[in-house]
Motif scaffolding. Structure first.
Motif, mmCIF file in Angstrom:
data_model
loop_
_atom_site.group_PDB
_atom_site.id
_atom_site.type_symbol
_atom_site.label_atom_id
_atom_site.label_comp_id
_atom_site.label_asym_id
_atom_site.label_seq_id
_atom_site.Cartn_x
_atom_site.Cartn_y
_atom_site.Cartn_z
ATOM 1 N N ALA A 194 40.742 38.260 45.147
ATOM 2 C CA ALA A 194 39.242 38.441 44.524
ATOM 3 C C ALA A 194 38.980 37.739 43.344
ATOM 4 C CB ALA A 194 39.475 39.904 44.197
ATOM 5 N N LEU A 195 39.928 37.369 42.413
ATOM 6 C CA LEU A 195 39.753 36.602 41.214
ATOM 7 C C LEU A 195 39.383 35.230 41.699
ATOM 8 C CD1 LEU A 195 39.838 36.640 38.228
ATOM 9 C CD2 LEU A 195 42.026 35.847 38.347
ATOM 10 N N GLU A 196 40.164 34.664 42.571
ATOM 11 C CA GLU A 196 39.989 33.111 43.206
ATOM 12 C C GLU A 196 38.254 33.249 43.790
ATOM 13 O OE1 GLU A 196 41.467 30.508 46.888
ATOM 14 O OE2 GLU A 196 42.980 31.384 45.674
ATOM 15 N N ALA A 197 37.923 34.303 44.603
ATOM 16 C CA ALA A 197 36.740 34.168 45.077
ATOM 17 C C ALA A 197 35.452 34.481 43.952
ATOM 18 C CB ALA A 197 36.642 35.577 46.021
ATOM 19 N N ARG A 255 30.118 38.262 42.675
ATOM 20 C CA ARG A 255 30.234 39.605 41.654
ATOM 21 C C ARG A 255 30.932 40.809 42.489
ATOM 22 N NH1 ARG A 255 24.542 42.057 41.973
ATOM 23 N NH2 ARG A 255 25.273 42.481 43.959
ATOM 24 N N ASP A 256 30.594 40.683 43.883
ATOM 25 C CA ASP A 256 30.969 41.973 44.564
ATOM 26 C C ASP A 256 32.528 41.605 44.977
ATOM 27 O OD1 ASP A 256 28.408 42.650 44.704
ATOM 28 O OD2 ASP A 256 28.182 41.945 46.666
ATOM 29 N N ALA A 257 33.042 40.454 45.187
ATOM 30 C CA ALA A 257 34.603 40.172 45.348
ATOM 31 C C ALA A 257 35.241 40.700 44.279
ATOM 32 C CB ALA A 257 34.725 38.592 45.503
ATOM 33 N N ALA A 258 34.780 40.479 43.052
ATOM 34 C CA ALA A 258 35.464 40.989 41.770
ATOM 35 C C ALA A 258 35.252 42.261 41.747
ATOM 36 C CB ALA A 258 34.691 40.040 40.530
ATOM 37 N N ALA A 259 34.293 42.978 41.678
ATOM 38 C CA ALA A 259 34.192 44.424 41.671
ATOM 39 C C ALA A 259 35.073 45.143 42.493
ATOM 40 C CB ALA A 259 32.690 44.974 41.712
ATOM 41 N N GLU A 260 35.252 44.859 43.968
ATOM 42 C CA GLU A 260 35.662 45.510 44.858
ATOM 43 C C GLU A 260 37.246 45.050 44.632
ATOM 44 O OE1 GLU A 260 36.597 47.532 48.242
ATOM 45 O OE2 GLU A 260 35.057 47.455 46.826
ATOM 46 N N GLY A 261 37.617 43.970 44.210
ATOM 47 C CA GLY A 261 39.063 43.519 43.851
ATOM 48 C C GLY A 261 39.502 44.473 42.716
ATOM 49 N N LYS A 262 38.815 44.838 41.905
ATOM 50 C CA LYS A 262 39.299 45.434 40.509
ATOM 51 C C LYS A 262 39.343 46.977 41.164
ATOM 52 C CE LYS A 262 37.629 47.038 36.121
ATOM 53 N NZ LYS A 262 38.764 47.519 35.736
ATOM 54 N N ARG A 263 38.396 47.492 42.092
ATOM 55 C CA ARG A 263 38.447 48.730 42.229
ATOM 56 C C ARG A 263 39.694 49.016 43.026
ATOM 57 N NH1 ARG A 263 37.960 51.611 46.541
ATOM 58 N NH2 ARG A 263 37.491 50.004 48.010
ATOM 59 N N LYS A 264 40.018 48.150 43.967
ATOM 60 C CA LYS A 264 41.364 48.370 44.850
ATOM 61 C C LYS A 264 42.505 48.140 44.080
ATOM 62 C CE LYS A 264 39.420 46.911 49.093
ATOM 63 N NZ LYS A 264 39.261 45.804 50.219
ATOM 64 N N VAL A 306 35.531 41.304 33.886
ATOM 65 C CA VAL A 306 34.634 40.341 33.327
ATOM 66 C C VAL A 306 33.961 39.324 34.511
ATOM 67 C CG1 VAL A 306 34.972 38.188 31.898
ATOM 68 C CG2 VAL A 306 36.010 40.496 31.281
ATOM 69 N N ARG A 307 34.578 38.946 35.374
ATOM 70 C CA ARG A 307 33.929 38.022 36.157
ATOM 71 C C ARG A 307 32.865 38.921 36.925
ATOM 72 N NH1 ARG A 307 35.382 33.360 34.911
ATOM 73 N NH2 ARG A 307 37.444 33.297 34.092
ATOM 74 N N ALA A 308 33.099 40.010 37.331
ATOM 75 C CA ALA A 308 31.892 40.834 37.908
ATOM 76 C C ALA A 308 30.847 40.971 37.161
ATOM 77 C CB ALA A 308 32.625 42.163 38.504
ATOM 78 N N GLU A 309 31.239 41.309 35.837
ATOM 79 C CA GLU A 309 29.747 41.420 34.838
ATOM 80 C C GLU A 309 29.237 40.208 34.715
ATOM 81 O OE1 GLU A 309 29.355 42.342 30.264
ATOM 82 O OE2 GLU A 309 31.196 43.205 31.126
ATOM 83 N N LEU A 310 29.844 39.062 34.522
ATOM 84 C CA LEU A 310 29.439 37.826 34.218
ATOM 85 C C LEU A 310 28.509 37.363 35.447
ATOM 86 C CD1 LEU A 310 31.965 35.692 32.347
ATOM 87 C CD2 LEU A 310 30.094 36.751 31.331
#
Length: 190
Positions: free
Chosen positions: A151-154, A126-135, A88-92
């Protein structure tokens, strides 16, 4: 001379919201705008540009707050919860980046500097959330869970670190005050 009260919700101003606590953001500050001339119309390009900036930022803040309010307080952080929230954070944040990048060159001195700063901040989120989710989704280890929390914090930094998106813009001229007053997306609805 007519005095208008304009609620200017400066994106992320002193936000203390965290996704884990579900706390709502503080109310927007109130700014009194006093145009020096009631006969001059604000520049339409300036108003449109301000609406684009505010729309992108306030859209993110509203969506983020709506998402957090659905979480409630005392949420247990689980792997599925964290994965969903990172998505959600990456999308927003991605929507903010797209919205800001779609804006034309700023008609306001300092406007492009303000926009670039926000694009950089939201791109990083966006990139932190997407990469955090991927990992997180690729590994079942505790290390991946810990990295997902970081990543959520970032991903939430734009909410907690952006104090004044228009700091690089000289806002105290009569023309800018009139344009800001006319920019409807810069006046958040309750």
């Amino acid at each position: 001379m007519k005095t208008k009260t304009l609620l200017v919700f400066l994106a992320g101003a002193l936000f203390a919201m965290t996704a884990c606590s579900g706390e709502a953001a503080p109310p927007p500050p109130t700014v009194t705008v006093t145009p020096t001339s009631t006969t001059s119309q604000p520049d339409t390009k300036t108003v449109a540009w301000l609406d684009g900036m505010c729309g992108a930022i306030f859209g993110y803040v509203k969506a983020s707050n709506d998402h957090a309010s659905k979480q409630g307080s005392g949420v247990e952080v689980t792997r599925p919860w964290l994965s969903e929230n990172l998505g959600v954070r990456a999308e927003l944040a991605g929507k903010v980046v797209d919205g800001l990048n779609a804006l034309p060159v700023s008609p306001i001195p300092g406007g492009d500097t303000a926009k670039k700063s926000l694009v950089d901040s939201y791109t990083t989120a966006r990139d932190a959330a997407a990469e955090g989710k991927r990992k997180l989704d690729a590994s079942k280890s505790q290390t991946a869970l810990d990295a997902g929390l970081k990543a959520l914090e970032a991903a939430q930094k734009p909410l907690t670190e952006t104090t004044d998106p228009f700091a690089a813009v000289k806002m105290d001229t009569p023309e800018m005050l009139a344009a800001m007053a006319a920019a409807k997306k810069c006046v958040p609805t309750p």
